[in-house]
Every structure is written in structure tokens, then in C-alpha cells.
Design a protein around this motif. Structure first.
Motif, PDB file in Angstrom:
ATOM      1  N   GLU B 213       0.579  -4.996  -1.450  1.00  0.00           N
ATOM      2  CA  GLU B 213      -0.640  -5.527  -0.841  1.00  0.00           C
ATOM      3  C   GLU B 213      -0.290  -6.466   0.308  1.00  0.00           C
ATOM      4  O   GLU B 213      -0.875  -6.406   1.397  1.00  0.00           O
ATOM      5  CB  GLU B 213      -1.454  -6.256  -1.909  1.00  0.00           C
ATOM      6  N   LEU B 216       0.818  -4.581   3.328  1.00  0.00           N
ATOM      7  CA  LEU B 216      -0.288  -4.010   4.090  1.00  0.00           C
ATOM      8  C   LEU B 216      -0.965  -5.081   4.930  1.00  0.00           C
ATOM      9  O   LEU B 216      -1.409  -4.822   6.052  1.00  0.00           O
ATOM     10  CB  LEU B 216      -1.309  -3.379   3.147  1.00  0.00           C
ATOM     11  N   ALA B 217      -1.015  -6.289   4.372  1.00  0.00           N
ATOM     12  CA  ALA B 217      -1.639  -7.384   5.105  1.00  0.00           C
ATOM     13  C   ALA B 217      -0.692  -7.946   6.155  1.00  0.00           C
ATOM     14  O   ALA B 217      -1.067  -8.854   6.902  1.00  0.00           O
ATOM     15  CB  ALA B 217      -2.072  -8.478   4.133  1.00  0.00           C
ATOM     16  N   GLN B 231       1.086   2.059   4.695  1.00  0.00           N
ATOM     17  CA  GLN B 231       0.055   2.735   3.901  1.00  0.00           C
ATOM     18  C   GLN B 231       0.470   4.177   3.569  1.00  0.00           C
ATOM     19  O   GLN B 231       0.324   4.631   2.447  1.00  0.00           O
ATOM     20  CB  GLN B 231      -1.259   2.739   4.675  1.00  0.00           C
ATOM     21  N   THR B 235       1.270   5.654  -0.162  1.00  0.00           N
ATOM     22  CA  THR B 235       0.598   6.858  -0.652  1.00  0.00           C
ATOM     23  C   THR B 235       1.623   7.850  -1.179  1.00  0.00           C
ATOM     24  O   THR B 235       1.447   8.440  -2.250  1.00  0.00           O
ATOM     25  CB  THR B 235      -0.211   7.502   0.482  1.00  0.00           C
ATOM     26  N   LEU B 294      -4.509   0.638  -3.295  1.00  0.00           N
ATOM     27  CA  LEU B 294      -4.195   0.413  -1.886  1.00  0.00           C
ATOM     28  C   LEU B 294      -4.236   1.696  -1.085  1.00  0.00           C
ATOM     29  O   LEU B 294      -4.148   1.668   0.136  1.00  0.00           O
ATOM     30  CB  LEU B 294      -2.792  -0.198  -1.764  1.00  0.00           C
ATOM     31  N   SER B 295      -4.320   2.832  -1.768  1.00  0.00           N
ATOM     32  CA  SER B 295      -4.169   4.092  -1.054  1.00  0.00           C
ATOM     33  C   SER B 295      -5.380   4.989  -1.279  1.00  0.00           C
ATOM     34  O   SER B 295      -5.508   5.620  -2.328  1.00  0.00           O
ATOM     35  CB  SER B 295      -2.907   4.805  -1.538  1.00  0.00           C
ATOM     36  N   LEU B 531      -9.291  -5.070  -4.011  1.00  0.00           N
ATOM     37  CA  LEU B 531      -8.294  -4.209  -3.357  1.00  0.00           C
ATOM     38  C   LEU B 531      -8.932  -2.913  -2.879  1.00  0.00           C
ATOM     39  O   LEU B 531      -8.702  -2.454  -1.767  1.00  0.00           O
ATOM     40  CB  LEU B 531      -7.163  -3.878  -4.330  1.00  0.00           C
ATOM     41  N   GLN B 534     -11.035  -3.583   0.146  1.00  0.00           N
ATOM     42  CA  GLN B 534     -10.320  -3.942   1.364  1.00  0.00           C
ATOM     43  C   GLN B 534      -9.472  -2.802   1.904  1.00  0.00           C
ATOM     44  O   GLN B 534      -9.447  -2.557   3.110  1.00  0.00           O
ATOM     45  CB  GLN B 534      -9.434  -5.154   1.095  1.00  0.00           C
ATOM     46  N   TRP B 535      -8.766  -2.108   1.011  1.00  0.00           N
ATOM     47  CA  TRP B 535      -7.769  -1.147   1.486  1.00  0.00           C
ATOM     48  C   TRP B 535      -8.198   0.299   1.367  1.00  0.00           C
ATOM     49  O   TRP B 535      -7.761   1.137   2.133  1.00  0.00           O
ATOM     50  CB  TRP B 535      -6.454  -1.350   0.730  1.00  0.00           C
ATOM     51  N   ALA B 536      -8.990   0.608   0.347  1.00  0.00           N
ATOM     52  CA  ALA B 536      -9.359   2.006   0.167  1.00  0.00           C
ATOM     53  C   ALA B 536     -10.736   2.293   0.749  1.00  0.00           C
ATOM     54  O   ALA B 536     -11.183   3.431   0.731  1.00  0.00           O
ATOM     55  CB  ALA B 536      -9.328   2.368  -1.319  1.00  0.00           C
TER      56      ALA B 536
END
Lengths: 100, 674
Positions: B213, B216-217, B231, B235, B294-295, B531, B534-536
Motif C-alpha cells: 500500500e 502504491l502511495a 500496481q 496484480t 490494492l489490485s 483500500l 482508494q486503490w481498486a
């Protein structure tokens, strides 16, 4: 005084006789004698240079060589005895069983 | 906190002790190792309960490193550790409960039936429980992988328990190989995670989901993504691990081993399907949910594989003749629902369905085992019928399990499956592509109702169709007791998370949601939600009360429609085989969509040829080069040794020649002859 070159020629001649003996004869005893000739050719050289240089080092060294040659003959004759026992001959060309 | 957590390792260690006991002294014991297993899993159950209560009171996750395998910190250390949080405490409870009940049931199924090789059976069962409990407690991905493999090994040993017959060893081999195919990707994934993050820990500040995480940030340094965009790389890692999950949890296309695994003893099937092997895959996704969240790509793949498997397996379950085959396909289908839930962001829904499914599927398998014992080991449903009056305990518990499986209110399966579908619907409203996955899940509900009640009606209703069914074999308390316990649980366990009721009344009775809102800050459902958002890109969707109730009503109606169809077709005194009406579809369904055929073709037609080519290359080119070098040197050596004549004169001549050549060379170079 005889010049050193004569001694060297003598030494080379004796060495070549010994070498000739080793290369042409088949009798192990003749081999020993030929080796003895070659050693003594070296001794002649040592003594000749000793005289030319005026110190005794070469002569002393030749004494050692003679002693070594004596020991070598003892060992050599021992080997020839064993050779004879195993092959009933002292011909060096018959004792080829240790090769591949 | 001193207390429960101190004893946490014993939860897994107890079955291991009983494994050793059953293996080495089992044959001298009165029940051939069963008592050791019952004691051990009973102890595990009590300890799990204690740990669960400890988590309930303290709320904090318990992380502890038990043993360090490789202690260097650079590039990474490998450890065996314990992670007890809300998720693993719940799972420990489920696994130890099911294991305990399966052991008790085995007394009736194996001992009373006079099976031989019982110490081996109980040793395998104990090792199975041990592996799964240790897997659940694993604090890092590496340890999880180790026990994941051990679970696979145990399934191999137990599916092939009756190794003298033809089918079980072959089924065991198939289960082992197919899951191994998935595990191969998992192994690469584990190595990838270790290589990327330098740690495989699930929880804590330095754990890999947290590091991912941060990467990614853009906050974390020292994360090696091997030249990929973070990312994309995460994945790829997630999908690699997913390979193992799909193998173990029998998701399409790696589901083919599971129906064959029915060759094992029925209590083993109950254990495999409800609590251990198959659950391991879904549990793993839930365990590292912070990473999958995250993915979006990985999540979408999980959702679609799950949705498709749910529908796909359900259609095959409709035509099967053997009671255990129907249950096998229902397991594949139900795990599809769990994957669907996890894929659409319904973490709680997925775990909830895992929980309820464990109860009702264990119940159904034990019920099927009881029926099989009663039918003198005949599994064909067309030879049964009318067992309702003759086996009342089995009938009513089995009915409870079936109602739960079909998703009829108020049995456990309704609440969990409804929530799965509701989550999928919510996601579909946000992103219409997920409506496809939702639709597949929804149609699957109809087929679930159909095959479940076809099974119930064929087995228990109507007139007995064979003489065995008229006078079934009777069995003792040791088979009835686990069924009754699970029957009660399958009925009521759904009450822990009644979302529609909570929505309607406003009362806070979604206990499972509340349960997962506590715990370590990176392991809570809120954190996962954040999460996902924000990411997905999984934005929150406002769920109106009407939507909640509507979704529940639709799935309930479909389940009832399926059950109703089964009632019309099969709940008659002498039911016909309606499958012939399906025409060519029947052939396709009976052949399981030719999944085995194409996989065998892949193995024999493609892989075998590639392997043969590789073998030719290896034998011809690689080995040929090595062998060629050796023959050339042998030949040269053979020629060169002729030099050694053994004649002293020749050696002397060579020496002399050498000396002369040397002299001439030195003379020419030294310029003596000028």
C-alpha cells in the motif's frame, strides 16, 4: 698445461660413447656401464673447470658424484637381479609389462 | 496478555500428537487411534474457543514468532509464526469443530463398518487437522505455503485411503497433481513476494500488504518491483498466489479433481469440503485481503472466476446420479460464491459464507455418509428413495443442511448467500460489468435449489426403489450426534449476520460485521474498505432498504423456484429420470463439459509432446555434447598411450632427441650458428 678445451672434447666423447651404449645395447649390465661412462664424463668436466678456475670446488663435487654413482650402481645391480629373476634374462626390451 | 494465546500453538500441536500416537501405537489401542484423535481435536476445539473469547475481550491481534528457520534479516528471514486475529480465531473454531465431529462420525463410519487400516486413517485425519490449523494460524505467506502443501499431501493420503481398489489411488493422484499445478504458481508468488518486499508477514506495520500500500502511495522505498509499475506487479503477484487458491478451492478450470476426490471415505470428504483443503484457498484470499484490495484487476478476476464457477458447477450437479457427486459439485459452486463475494469487495460476506458453508456442507456430507452406510455403500440415488421414515434423524438433519445449501430463509445459507449476492449487486450498480458476475451467481441459486432438492427427494422421499432401501442398515449415536450438532448449527449459524433484518429494524445485529470491525488496524474490514475505495476504485454505494430486501427476495424466490421445480419433477412416489429431455445437453453435462477430456488432451497431446521434444533435445544435444567430448578424449588417449612402449631404450632415445632439439632451438635463437 693442457688447455681446457681438450678435456671438454674428451668429456663429450666419453658422454657420447655412454649415450651410444644406452641407445644401441639391450643388455642391462651394459646399460649400467654406459651410465657410468656418462657420469664420469661429467666428472671430467667438473675437474677440468676446477683446474681452470683454480679452486677446488669442482673436484670436491666430483668426489660426491663418484660416491653417488657407487650407490646408484648398487641399486642398479639390485634391479637387474630382480629383472633376471622375473624374466630369466637381462634384456631391457623384454621387461615391458609395466606399460599400459 | 497471559492466558489463551500462550496455548495457541497447542491448537495445532494436539492433532499432531494424535497423528504420532495413531501412527505408532494406534493398532494397539481399542478404537485404533480414534480416541486419540477425538481427544486431541476436542482439546483443540476447547482451546480455539478460549482463544476466540480472548480475541473477543482483548480485540487485538496476537502475533508471535514461534521458530525462526533462517534468521538472517537480509534479504529476508523465514519464520514460523502465529497470527491470531478475528479471522483466524473464527476459522480455528470452525476447523477444530468440524474435525472433532468428523472424528466422532468416523467411529461409526469406519470402526463400526469393520474397515481395516484404521490407524493409517486416523493418522491421516489427525495430520490433516494439524496442517489446516497450522495453516490458519500462519503469520506469514511462507509458512502458509508450507502447510498449504501439507494439506494437499494429507488429502492425497486420505482420498487414496482404499488404495487396493482402482479408482481411489487414481483420484488421489489427480487431486494431488491438479492442486499441485496451481501450487506451482503459488510457489512463484511466494518467492515473488519475498523478493519484492523482503517479508511475507500478513500483519503488522512491516507486513507485505502494508508495504504494498505504501509503495502504491509512493511512500515506501526499497520495494523491488522488477521494472514493472507497482500496481501491475502487485496484480501479477496476487494472480500467482491465486493460482494456488484456484487449485485448492476447486475453481474453474482447476476444479476437476474435486468430484473424483469423492473416492475417499465420506468423513474425509466432509473434512475436505467443509473445513480443510477446499476452505484453505478462500481463507488465503481473505487472509491477504489487504493485498488483493490494492489490485482491481485481480479482484475482478476473482469475482468472475467465482461467479462463473458458481453457475458452471451448479448445472453439472443437476444431472448426477450419486449423492456424493451432487454434493461435490455443490461444493465447487458454493466456493465460487465465496470467491465472488471476495472479488466484489464483500470481505465479510465471503467469510460469512465460508462459515455457514462449513457447517451445512459438513452436515450434508455426514448425512450422505449415514445414507451410504444405511444403503450398504451404495451411492446411487436412483437406488434409494423413501428413506425418510426409516432414517428420521438423518432425514431431518439432512433437510436442515439442504435448506441451508439452497438458501431458504431462515437457514444459515440464506443469510450468507444473500449477502454475497447483495454485495455483487452493489458492485454491479457501481460498475455494470460486475452485473454479469451477479447474474451468474443469481442463476446459480436456481440450480442450487434444483439439485439440492432433487437430491433430497430422490434419497428420502417417494417409494423405496430397491430392497436395500426398504430395510436400511442402522447405525449408532456416534453418527447421529455429529449430524444433530451440525443440524442445529446449520439452522442457526446464519443468525450471526442477518443484514436484511438489521437493515429493516435498525438493530445492530450484524455480529460478524461488528466482529471484523475490531482487531489490528490493518486487518479490519474498514481498512479493507478504505483500500478498496482508494486503490481498486470500489466506491461506496448507498444501499437503500428496498434494495437490500429486494435482493434478498429475488435470491429467495429463485431458490424456492429451484426447490419447487425439484418438487414437481422428483417428489413423486416413483420419479422418472427427466435428464433425457435435455437431449444433447445431458451428454455434455454428464461428461462435465468435457473438462477432463480437454485437460487430458492438454497433458497427452500437448505437454507430452513438448516433454518428448525436450527429452530428445536433452538426450541428443546436451548429453550428446558431453558424450562426444568423452569419446574424443578416450580415442585420443588410446592413441597417445602407444607412446609408452615400456622399452627403456626408447625413452632414452626420446630424451636424447628432446635434448638435441632443445639444443638446436636454443642455438638458433641464441645465434650460435651465425
Amino acid at each position: 698445461m693442457v688447455p681446457s678445451q681438450y678435456y671438454l672434447v674428451l668429456s663429450a666423447a666419453v658422454f657420447c660413447i655412454g649415450l651410444f651404449g644406452i641407445l644401441t645395447r639391450r643388455n642391462a649390465l651394459v646399460f649400467l656401464m654406459s651410465v657410468e661412462l656418462m657420469l664420469n664424463a661429467a666428472n671430467i668436466n667438473l675437474v677440468a673447470f676446477s683446474v681452470q678456475n683454480g679452486n677446488l670446488t669442482g673436484q670436491v663435487f666430483s668426489l660426491f658424484t663418484i660416491a653417488t654413482a657407487a650407490a646408484e650402481v648398487a641399486v642398479g645391480i639390485g634391479i637387474i637381479l630382480v629383472l633376471y629373476r622375473n624374466f630369466n634374462d637381462v634384456d631391457v626390451t623384454t621387461a615391458t609389462t609395466m606399460r599400459w | 496478555m497471559v492466558g489463551a494465546f500462550e496455548f495457541a500453538p497447542a491448537i495445532a500441536a494436539l492433532p499432531f500428537v494424535s497423528f504420532l500416537v495413531a501412527l505408532f501405537v494406534g493398532r494397539f489401542m481399542p478404537k485404533k487411534g480414534a480416541l486419540a484423535g477425538i481427544t486431541a481435536t476436542g482439546g483443540s476445539l476447547l482451546l480455539s474457543l478460549w482463544v476466540y473469547l480472548a480475541v473477543l475481550t482483548s480485540g487485538d491481534p496476537h502475533v508471535e514468532i514461534v521458530h525462526t528457520l533462517i534468521g538472517v534479516t537480509d534479504p529476508f528471514s523465514l519464520e514460523l509464526g502465529i497470527l491470531i486475529d478475528q479471522l483466524s480465531a473464527l476459522m480455528l473454531l470452525i476447523v477444530s469443530l468440524i474435525s472433532f465431529l468428523v472424528f466422532v462420525f468416523s467411529l461409526g463410519y469406519m470402526n463400526d463398518e469393520g474397515e481395516t487400516g484404521l490407524p493409517r486413517y486416523y493418522a491421516g485425519l489427525s495430520l490433516f487437522s494439524f496442517s489446516m490449523l497450522a495453516f490458519v494460524m500462519a503469520s506469514n505467506l511462507f509458512m502458509a505455503f508450507m502447510f498449504f502443501e501439507l494439506v494437499g499431501l494429507c488429502s492425497y493420503l486420505l482420498i487414496g485411503f482404499w488404495f487396493r481398489a482402482d479408482a481411489p489411488p487414481s483420484a488421489a493422484k489427480k487431486a494431488f497433481l491438479v492442486t499441485r499445478f496451481g501450487d506451482y504458481f503459488f510457489l512463484i508468488g511466494v518467492v515473488g513476494v519475498l523478493g519484492t518486499f523482503g517479508t511475507a508477514a500478513f500483519a503488522g506495520d512491516g507486513s507485505f500488504p502494508v508495504l504494498a500500500e505504501q509503495a502504491l502511495a509512493g511512500e515506501a522505498a526499497g520495494i523491488n518491483t522488477f521494472g514493472f509499475d507497482p500496481q501491475t506487479w502487485f496484480t501479477i503477484l496476487g494472480l500467482l498466489v491465486l493460482g494456488g487458491v484456484m487449485g485448492k478451492s476447486a475453481q474453474f478450470p482447476l476444479h476437476t479433481w474435486l468430484p473424483d476426490a469423492m473416492e475417499g471415505p465420506t468423513p474425509v470428504s466432509a473434512l475436505i469440503h467443509a473445513a480443510t483443503m477446499v476452505a484453505a484457498g478462500v481463507y488465503l484470499v481473505a487472509r491477504m485481503y489487504g493485498f488483493y484490495a490494492l489490485s482491481p484487476t485481480a479482484l475482478a478476476i476473482i469475482a468472475f472466476v467465482g461467479g462463473f464457477t458458481a453457475l458452471f458447477a451448479a448445472t453439472m450437479g443437476v444431472v448426477k446420479r450419486e449423492i456424493k457427486q451432487v454434493l461435490a459439485y455443490s461444493t465447487i459452486s458454493q466456493y465460487g460464491y465465496m470467491m465472488l463475494a471476495l472479488g466484489v469487495g464483500g470481505y465479510v460476506a465471503g467469510v460469512f459464507h465460508l462459515t455457514t458453508h462449513a457447517m451445512f456442507k459438513a452436515l450434508l456430507f455426514l448425512g450422505a455418509g449415514a445414507v451410504i452406510v444405511a444403503m450398504h455403500h451404495n451411492e446411487d440415488m436412483w437406488k434409494m428413495g423413501g428413506l425418510k421414515e426409516r432414517l428420521p434423524v438423518t432425514y431431518y438433519t439432512f433437510l436442515a443442511g439442504s435448506l441451508a445449501l439452497a438458501g431458504i430463509i431462515p437457514f444459515a445459507g440464506f443469510w450468507s448467500k444473500d449477502e454475497v449476492l447483495f454485495e455483487a449487486l452493489l458492485r454491479g450498480m457501481d460498475n455494470p460489468i460486475f452485473l454479469v458476475a451477479y447474474a451468474m451467481g443469481l442463476i446459480g441459486v436456481f440450480f442450487t435449489g434444483l439439485y439440492t432438492f432433487r437430491m433430497v427427494f430422490l434419497t428420502f422421499h417417494g417409494e423405496p426403489r430397491t430392497t436395500i432401501a426398504e430395510d436400511p442398515h442402522h447405525f449408532g449415536w456416534n453418527m447421529k450426534f455429529p449430524m444433530v450438532v451440525l443440524g442445529v448449527l446449520a439452522t442457526v449459524v446464519g443468525l450471526i449476520n442477518m443484514t436484511p433484518v438489521a437493515e429493516l429494524t435498525g438493530a445492530h445485529i450484524e455480529f460478524l460485521h461488528i466482529w471484523f470491525e475490531h482487531g489490528g488496524e490493518t486487518l479490519t474490514v474498514e481498512h479493507y474498505g478504505a483500500l478498496l475505495e482508494q486503490w481498486a476504485g470500489y466506491g461506496a454505494v448507498d444501499a437503500s432498504t428496498a434494495l437490500v430486501l429486494g435482493s434478498g427476495a429475488v435470491s429467495l424466490l429463485l431458490a424456492l423456484a429451484g426447490a419447487g421445480a425439484a418438487h414437481v419433477l422428483y417428489n413423486v412416489p416413483d420419479p422418472d429420470e427427466h435428464t433425457d429431455k435435455l437431449g444433447s445437453i445431458k451428454t455434455v453435462l454428464f461428461n462435465n463439459y468435457y473438462q477432463d477430456e480437454y485437460q487430458v488432451w492438454l497433458a497427452e497431446g500437448l505437454t507430452a509432446n513438448v516433454a518428448r521434444g525436450a527429452d530428445t533435445f536433452d538426450q541428443g544435444i546436451i548429453d550428446g555434447a558431453v558424450n562426444g567430448v568423452s569419446s574424443v578424449s578416450l580415442f585420443l588417449g588410446d592413441r597417445a598411450r602407444r607412446l609408452q612402449t615400456g622399452v627403456v631404450t626408447n625413452y632414452a632415445a626420446l630424451l636424447t632427441l628432446g635434448l638435441v632439439v632443445l639444443l638446436v632451438a636454443v642455438g638458433i635463437l641464441g645465434g650460435w650458428f651465425v
